[in-house]
Write a protein that holds these residues in place. Structure first.
Motif, mmCIF file in Angstrom:
data_model
loop_
_atom_site.group_PDB
_atom_site.id
_atom_site.type_symbol
_atom_site.label_atom_id
_atom_site.label_comp_id
_atom_site.label_asym_id
_atom_site.label_seq_id
_atom_site.Cartn_x
_atom_site.Cartn_y
_atom_site.Cartn_z
ATOM 1 N N LEU A 29 -43.048 -58.603 -1.888
ATOM 2 C CA LEU A 29 -44.003 -57.696 -1.257
ATOM 3 C C LEU A 29 -44.452 -58.333 0.045
ATOM 4 O O LEU A 29 -44.726 -59.512 0.102
ATOM 5 N N MET A 30 -44.462 -57.542 1.095
ATOM 6 C CA MET A 30 -44.941 -58.036 2.382
ATOM 7 C C MET A 30 -45.831 -56.969 2.979
ATOM 8 O O MET A 30 -45.461 -55.805 2.982
ATOM 9 N N LYS A 31 -46.969 -57.382 3.467
ATOM 10 C CA LYS A 31 -47.810 -56.416 4.169
ATOM 11 C C LYS A 31 -47.498 -56.550 5.650
ATOM 12 O O LYS A 31 -47.393 -57.638 6.173
ATOM 13 N N ARG A 32 -47.286 -55.433 6.289
ATOM 14 C CA ARG A 32 -47.065 -55.460 7.731
ATOM 15 C C ARG A 32 -48.168 -54.658 8.385
ATOM 16 O O ARG A 32 -48.884 -53.931 7.738
ATOM 17 N N ALA A 69 -54.071 -53.482 10.146
ATOM 18 C CA ALA A 69 -55.296 -53.002 9.518
ATOM 19 C C ALA A 69 -55.431 -53.478 8.085
ATOM 20 O O ALA A 69 -54.453 -53.815 7.433
ATOM 21 N N VAL A 70 -56.666 -53.510 7.628
ATOM 22 C CA VAL A 70 -56.943 -54.022 6.295
ATOM 23 C C VAL A 70 -56.709 -52.944 5.241
ATOM 24 O O VAL A 70 -56.711 -51.765 5.523
ATOM 25 N N LEU A 71 -56.519 -53.381 4.020
ATOM 26 C CA LEU A 71 -56.273 -52.478 2.910
ATOM 27 C C LEU A 71 -57.164 -52.873 1.753
ATOM 28 O O LEU A 71 -57.455 -54.050 1.559
ATOM 29 N N ASP A 72 -57.539 -51.894 0.970
ATOM 30 C CA ASP A 72 -58.288 -52.187 -0.240
ATOM 31 C C ASP A 72 -57.304 -52.656 -1.308
ATOM 32 O O ASP A 72 -56.160 -52.211 -1.323
ATOM 33 N N SER A 73 -57.747 -53.555 -2.199
ATOM 34 C CA SER A 73 -56.793 -54.062 -3.186
ATOM 35 C C SER A 73 -56.326 -52.965 -4.139
ATOM 36 O O SER A 73 -55.198 -52.975 -4.601
ATOM 37 N N ILE A 120 -53.380 -51.167 -2.652
ATOM 38 C CA ILE A 120 -52.104 -51.866 -2.760
ATOM 39 C C ILE A 120 -51.473 -51.568 -4.118
ATOM 40 O O ILE A 120 -50.291 -51.245 -4.216
ATOM 41 N N LEU A 121 -52.284 -51.594 -5.182
ATOM 42 C CA LEU A 121 -51.763 -51.301 -6.515
ATOM 43 C C LEU A 121 -51.256 -49.866 -6.588
ATOM 44 O O LEU A 121 -50.241 -49.585 -7.218
ATOM 45 N N ILE A 141 -47.942 -49.723 -4.959
ATOM 46 C CA ILE A 141 -46.901 -50.295 -5.811
ATOM 47 C C ILE A 141 -46.366 -49.238 -6.767
ATOM 48 O O ILE A 141 -45.164 -49.073 -6.938
ATOM 49 N N LYS A 149 -42.575 -47.682 -6.825
ATOM 50 C CA LYS A 149 -41.720 -47.774 -8.005
ATOM 51 C C LYS A 149 -41.018 -46.446 -8.249
ATOM 52 O O LYS A 149 -39.836 -46.387 -8.538
#
Lengths: 256, 281
Positions: B233-236, B239-243, B246-247, B250, B254
């Motif tokens: 996993l790589m964030k590009r 800007a910020v993201l809430d955790s 991200i889930l 994912i 999938k």
């Protein structure tokens, strides 16, 4: 000086009370002993200090176990190359290793890759609009590489940025977790990193609970990612508090 | 990077919020994928993948080398990506260099797994010939011929196709040290990767074009194998993201990757069949 170092050298670990209940089932499959005798979910002692370099506008020194890093911040200053006009400021990051940083001379990780990772981790936290047309340079030097280099560099860089008075949304704290077998180890040392099955690194702004950078390598199931992320975020908020207290101390020091 | 008028920007954003993008796709639909294998005769394996206008070539070369003393029973794989300035003017000089290191490090993270070799897309121990003495060095080179967003996914697909097309000679080491080579033995590569780019406001989109990429706030690249496990996993993007976001991404990724793996498999099978026909003629 003496007063500064004594209070800043504190250990941190993610909410021990909550984690203690979780620990037994993880340890059941093997009695894992970490090289430095820490618990699986215990971070290395952290030592942070601002103002390590006099000529820089801001600087910080971080020591997490054997990993020792100096970061200095220059600017905001005029963009050097003939760059286009931009409303937002620019961030320039550079990570380098000393030749004696690793056990084998000159065998250091890809510094170019680390520089771009550091850039991405910090970019989201800096209010770039506050210094238009100019550039802020962040130079990190790894004096000793003892594992978890990038998280230490990132946390130290954010401390240096704050020391330089660059406007930030929040401090940036970074923590990594290694996966070995069924165990998740927080804040791995290089020995553990060399035989890890996977790793997860999170860079976040603790008081906003927002993630600025995240990388995962190796094979992970969703539940494991969840567990790893929670562990990292907990540790990040602890580390954030330590960083904050280090800054406060530096600010109140001269007035005494 | 991309000069878009305010109207065009709003058009892209509005389309995404209504689940109808400028080229008529839905948020999570991929552009048509075109795969061609065996296009470089000098390489052990090669493939070209077109994803809409994005066009990439991957080649695999195998050489005999010495294994790393710290991992004596493993072969070595190195991945390099080259961004040609012919693809986009911004790739000239340092811009291209930065982008190519970003791409190659992302691919390395996803394909080579953890340091112990667990979760790797390529089974490194299968590349070992004599432990501690001789192993295969695989050089995987990617070339970006034309770029219209989502280069990473295209490269991932091209590398997958090139590896499935790769044949490396079987080397037998005999006592009197003469090696006997028989060509055409495949390298094993079991698991595989898919990437998924997401972002733009509060909605996630997959397979963004350059115009869409210029409007997105942040992107996450995920690699997922056939078993549905996350391999990287790589964030590009800044800007910020809430955790929790991200889930969420994912789980979306999938779902998308399942379909993509199926489509890619059939495309690669078709390309290889086509390649074999040509050989017979």
């Amino acid at each position: 000086m003496a007063g500064k170092s004594s209070a800043a050298a504190a250990t941190y670990s993610p909410s021990l009370t909550g984690q203690r209940k979780k620990r037994p089932p993880i340890q059941t499959d093997s009695e894992w002993v970490r090289p430095d005798g820490r618990g699986l979910h215990q971070c290395r002692p952290a030592f942070l200090k601002t103002g390590a370099v006099n000529s820089a506008s801001g600087s910080a020194y971080a020591e997490f176990g054997n990993t020792k890093v100096i970061v200095s911040v220059f600017g905001p200053r005029e963009s050097k190359k003939a760059m286009m006009y931009s409303n937002a400021g620019r961030l320039n990051c550079n990570v380098s290793y000393t030749t004696f940083a690793s056990p084998v001379r000159g065998q250091t990780p890809e510094a170019k890759d680390l520089s771009s990772m550091l850039h991405k981790a910090l970019e989201g936290a800096i209010i770039l609009k506050s210094f238009p047309k100019t550039t802020v340079d962040v130079f990190a030097l790894v004096l000793e590489s003892g594992g978890g280099d990038l998280p230490v560099i990132t946390s130290c860089a954010s401390l240096a940025l704050a020391d330089a008075g660059i406007m930030l949304y929040d401090m940036v704290a970074s923590v990594s977790v290694s996966c070995i077998g069924k165990n998740l180890l927080i804040d791995p040392v290089s020995e553990e990193e060399s035989y890890q099955d996977g790793s997860l690194m999170i860079t976040c702004m603790p008081s906003r609970n927002e993630v600025t950078q995240m990388t995962v390598t190796g094979e992970w199931s969703t539940t494991k990612i969840n567990e790893g992320m929670q562990l990292c975020l907990d540790a990040c908020s602890k580390l954030g508090k330590i960083m904050r207290s280090c800054l406060k101390e530096a600010a109140s020091g001269p007035q005494d | 990077m991309v000069g878009l008028s305010l109207g065009e920007q709003n058009f892209i954003k509005g389309g995404i919020s209504q689940d109808l993008r400028t080229d008529g796709r839905k948020r999570l639909t991929y552009r048509p994928i075109f795969v061609e294998t065996g296009i470089i005769p000098q390489a052990s394996g090669s493939a070209r993948v077109k994803l809409g206008v994005t066009d990439v070539i991957a080649s695999v070369k195998a050489e005999l080398g010495r294994p790393n003393p710290s991992y004596p029973d493993k072969g070595k794989v190195s991945i390099y990506v080259d961004c040609s300035p012919t693809a986009e003017p911004t790739f000239e000089g340092r811009g291209g260099e930065e982008f190519s290191t970003e791409l190659s490090s992302a691919l390395q993270k996803c394909l080579l797994g953890g340091k112990s070799g667990a979760g790797a897309g390529i089974d490194l121990s299968s590349l070992c010939i004599v432990g501690g003495k001789v192993c295969w060095d695989l050089y995987i080179d990617g070339l970006v011929v034309s770029s219209d967003g989502n280069v990473l996914d295209a490269l991932g697909a091209a590398i997958k196709a090139a590896l499935s097309n790769t044949a490396i000679p079987k080397v037998q080491v005999s006592a009197n040290a003469s090696s006997d080579e028989q060509p055409e033995v495949d390298v094993s590569d079991e698991e595989f990767l898919q990437f998924d780019t997401s972002g733009v406001g509060r909605h996630y989109i997959a397979d963004a074009t350059t115009a869409e990429e210029s409007q997105m706030s942040s992107a996450v690249s995920l690699s997922i194998n056939r078993q549905g496990q996350i391999c990287g996993l790589m964030k590009r993007g800044g800007a910020v993201l809430d955790s929790s976001m991200i889930l969420d991404m994912i789980s979306v990724a999938k779902h998308v990757s399942e379909q993509l793996i199926k489509r890619l498999d059939s495309e690669i099978a078709a390309a290889e069949a086509c390649d074999d026909d040509e050989m017979e003629l």
